[in-house]
Motif scaffolding. Structure first.
Motif, PDB file in Angstrom:
ATOM      1  N   ALA A  44       1.011   4.213  12.229  1.00 36.26           N
ATOM      2  CA  ALA A  44       1.224   4.644  13.619  1.00 36.26           C
ATOM      3  C   ALA A  44       1.372   6.167  13.710  1.00 36.26           C
ATOM      4  CB  ALA A  44       2.469   3.967  14.179  1.00 36.26           C
ATOM      5  N   GLN A  45       1.391   6.846  12.559  1.00 33.16           N
ATOM      6  CA  GLN A  45       1.517   8.310  12.558  1.00 33.16           C
ATOM      7  C   GLN A  45       0.117   8.931  12.673  1.00 33.16           C
ATOM      8  OE1 GLN A  45       4.768   9.011  12.801  1.00 33.16           O
ATOM      9  NE2 GLN A  45       4.956   6.795  12.494  1.00 33.16           N
ATOM     10  N   ALA A  46       0.049  10.058  13.357  1.00 33.76           N
ATOM     11  CA  ALA A  46      -1.253  10.696  13.601  1.00 33.76           C
ATOM     12  C   ALA A  46      -1.978  10.973  12.289  1.00 33.76           C
ATOM     13  CB  ALA A  46      -1.034  11.994  14.366  1.00 33.76           C
ATOM     14  N   GLY A  47      -3.251  10.643  12.242  1.00 30.96           N
ATOM     15  CA  GLY A  47      -4.076  10.983  11.083  1.00 30.96           C
ATOM     16  C   GLY A  47      -3.899  10.078   9.883  1.00 30.96           C
ATOM     17  N   MET A  48      -3.239   8.936  10.046  1.00 30.10           N
ATOM     18  CA  MET A  48      -3.070   8.018   8.921  1.00 30.10           C
ATOM     19  C   MET A  48      -3.645   6.646   9.277  1.00 30.10           C
ATOM     20  SD  MET A  48       0.730   9.027   7.630  1.00 30.10           S
ATOM     21  CE  MET A  48       0.570   8.771   5.907  1.00 30.10           C
ATOM     22  N   VAL A  49      -4.407   6.086   8.339  1.00 31.94           N
ATOM     23  CA  VAL A  49      -5.064   4.798   8.565  1.00 31.94           C
ATOM     24  C   VAL A  49      -4.711   3.867   7.413  1.00 31.94           C
ATOM     25  CG1 VAL A  49      -7.279   3.609   8.802  1.00 31.94           C
ATOM     26  CG2 VAL A  49      -7.002   5.930   9.718  1.00 31.94           C
ATOM     27  N   SER A  50      -4.197   2.690   7.726  1.00 29.70           N
ATOM     28  CA  SER A  50      -3.853   1.768   6.650  1.00 29.70           C
ATOM     29  C   SER A  50      -4.925   0.697   6.485  1.00 29.70           C
ATOM     30  CB  SER A  50      -2.502   1.099   6.921  1.00 29.70           C
ATOM     31  OG  SER A  50      -2.251   0.178   5.888  1.00 29.70           O
ATOM     32  N   LEU A  51      -5.298   0.465   5.250  1.00 27.32           N
ATOM     33  CA  LEU A  51      -6.313  -0.557   4.951  1.00 27.32           C
ATOM     34  C   LEU A  51      -5.706  -1.769   4.255  1.00 27.32           C
ATOM     35  CD1 LEU A  51      -9.271   1.684   3.745  1.00 27.32           C
ATOM     36  CD2 LEU A  51      -8.826   0.807   6.032  1.00 27.32           C
ATOM     37  N   GLY A  52      -4.372  -1.819   4.184  1.00 27.12           N
ATOM     38  CA  GLY A  52      -3.715  -3.001   3.616  1.00 27.12           C
ATOM     39  C   GLY A  52      -3.903  -3.124   2.117  1.00 27.12           C
ATOM     40  N   GLU A  53      -4.021  -4.369   1.653  1.00 30.12           N
ATOM     41  CA  GLU A  53      -4.123  -4.637   0.214  1.00 30.12           C
ATOM     42  C   GLU A  53      -5.566  -4.432  -0.252  1.00 30.12           C
ATOM     43  OE1 GLU A  53      -1.964  -8.036  -1.440  1.00 30.12           O
ATOM     44  OE2 GLU A  53      -1.091  -8.333   0.527  1.00 30.12           O
ATOM     45  N   VAL A  54      -5.933  -3.186  -0.441  1.00 29.81           N
ATOM     46  CA  VAL A  54      -7.310  -2.822  -0.751  1.00 29.81           C
ATOM     47  C   VAL A  54      -7.819  -3.501  -2.025  1.00 29.81           C
ATOM     48  CG1 VAL A  54      -8.817  -0.896  -1.347  1.00 29.81           C
ATOM     49  CG2 VAL A  54      -7.079  -0.594   0.416  1.00 29.81           C
ATOM     50  N   GLU A  55      -6.998  -3.474  -3.089  1.00 31.08           N
ATOM     51  CA  GLU A  55      -7.473  -4.000  -4.377  1.00 31.08           C
ATOM     52  C   GLU A  55      -7.804  -5.489  -4.281  1.00 31.08           C
ATOM     53  OE1 GLU A  55      -5.453  -2.585  -7.843  1.00 31.08           O
ATOM     54  OE2 GLU A  55      -6.421  -4.053  -9.150  1.00 31.08           O
ATOM     55  N   ARG A  56      -6.986  -6.201  -3.530  1.00 36.57           N
ATOM     56  CA  ARG A  56      -7.213  -7.640  -3.364  1.00 36.57           C
ATOM     57  C   ARG A  56      -8.517  -7.910  -2.601  1.00 36.57           C
ATOM     58  NH1 ARG A  56      -2.405 -11.180  -0.683  1.00 36.57           N
ATOM     59  NH2 ARG A  56      -3.421 -13.219  -0.611  1.00 36.57           N
ATOM     60  N   VAL A  57      -8.749  -7.142  -1.546  1.00 35.97           N
ATOM     61  CA  VAL A  57      -9.984  -7.309  -0.752  1.00 35.97           C
ATOM     62  C   VAL A  57     -11.200  -7.003  -1.619  1.00 35.97           C
ATOM     63  CG1 VAL A  57     -11.280  -6.498   1.252  1.00 35.97           C
ATOM     64  CG2 VAL A  57      -8.790  -6.621   1.373  1.00 35.97           C
TER      65      VAL A  57
END
Ligand SMILES: [Zn+2]
Length: 292
Positions: A23-36
């Motif tokens: 929710a902070q400006a300029g940050m994007v979360s992709l979650g559990e990347v390694e699992r995907v």
């Protein structure tokens, strides 16, 4: 800074932390990347979904949408990437991920909450995708009594994967697993040369704003810039339903805590056998996770 890596045991509150960061400006979360990416690389369904079905649990991940709201096979971020990297080697998958991220979110910071120890090193730093100075690691630790209780609740699903010997998930073994993993995590980070911050899930929930300011300062951001009403930018395929954003206009992030462990007396039976675990728990919450 290009990458924030959240390391923790599962069931330690990483979903909530990644949501606040996203929710902070300029940050994007992709979650559990390694699992995907691992599932994509091996062209398989998530192994935990099979275990869930085996115990009659209908909440399988293959049916739940991405946290962005789109169906998982229609998510604007993952769909094109997974089509591109399906069946490729893991280093290829990560190289594809970084290219795709830069195209979709140029100049933004990737938040990876894969949780696995040293994942930042193996997947990003060693292959030269991100330089060590551009990585920030957050090690998230939950009180062991809360963690063990949560793990006991999920015992049936874990056994259904068929990979554990009997007794492997007793309360006592879980408590020592918590100790070994978190102790090793702290040790590895101290010797890694990577900028890191250790966060207590309990402090984050009960002293939310000042803990978030400590984390933002660690990330090199203005602590006063904490935003709680921006809708998180995140594509988490393994999150719970609580990640879905129902009303974007009146959206506000609020911490919540699962207090069900308070009535769990399992640990009491083991008495002094759990002393080393309790001692490290005390050290974590009193020393490691407090601002100096
Ligand atoms: Zn998505």
């Amino acid at each position: 800074m290009k990458l924030v890596y959240i390391q923790s045991l599962s069931r330690s509150g990483s979903t909530f932390l990644q949501k606040v960061l996203a929710a902070q400006a300029g940050m994007v979360s992709l979650g559990e990347v390694e699992r995907v990416l691992k599932n994509a690389s091996l062209k398989r369904e998530d192994p935990y979904d099979d275990a869930r079905r085996a115990v009659g649990n209908k909440h399988t991940h293959d049916k739940s949408p991405c946290s962005c709201g789109a169906l998982r096979n229609e998510c604007s971020f993952w769909k094109p990437l997974l089509e591109e990297v399906s069946g490729r080697s893991m280093p290829d998958c990560y190289a594809g991920l970084m290219r795709h991220f830069e195209e979709q979110y140029p100049g933004q910071v990737l938040v990876d909450s894969s949780k696995l120890a040293l994942g930042y090193k193996k997947n990003y730093v060693a292959p030269g995708l991100v330089s060590a100075s551009d990585v920030r690691v957050i090690l998230l630790i939950r009180d062991y009594r809360a963690w063990c209780h949560s793990m006991q609740k999920r015992k049936k699903i874990r056994y259904a994967t068929g990979t554990y010997p009997p007794g492997y998930h007793s309360y006592l073994m879980d408590a020592y697993r918590w100790l070994w993993n978190n102790q090793r995590g702290v040790q590895q980070l101290k010797t890694s040369g990577i900028a890191h911050c250790i966060v207590s899930h309990e402090r984050l929930v009960f002293d939310f704003e000042s803990e978030m300011k400590r984390i933002l300062t660690f990330l090199g951001r203005d602590p006063e810039s904490l935003s709680l009403s921006s809708v998180p930018v995140m594509h988490e395929l393994f999150g719970s339903h609580s990640l879905k954003i129902e009303n974007a206009e009146s959206y506000r992030i609020a911490p919540s805590y699962d207090p069900s462990w308070l009535s769990d007396n399992s640990g009491t039976c083991y008495g002094p056998i759990l002393y080393p675990v309790a001692r490290f728990n005390h050290y974590v919450h009193e020393k490691l996770t407090r601002a100096a």
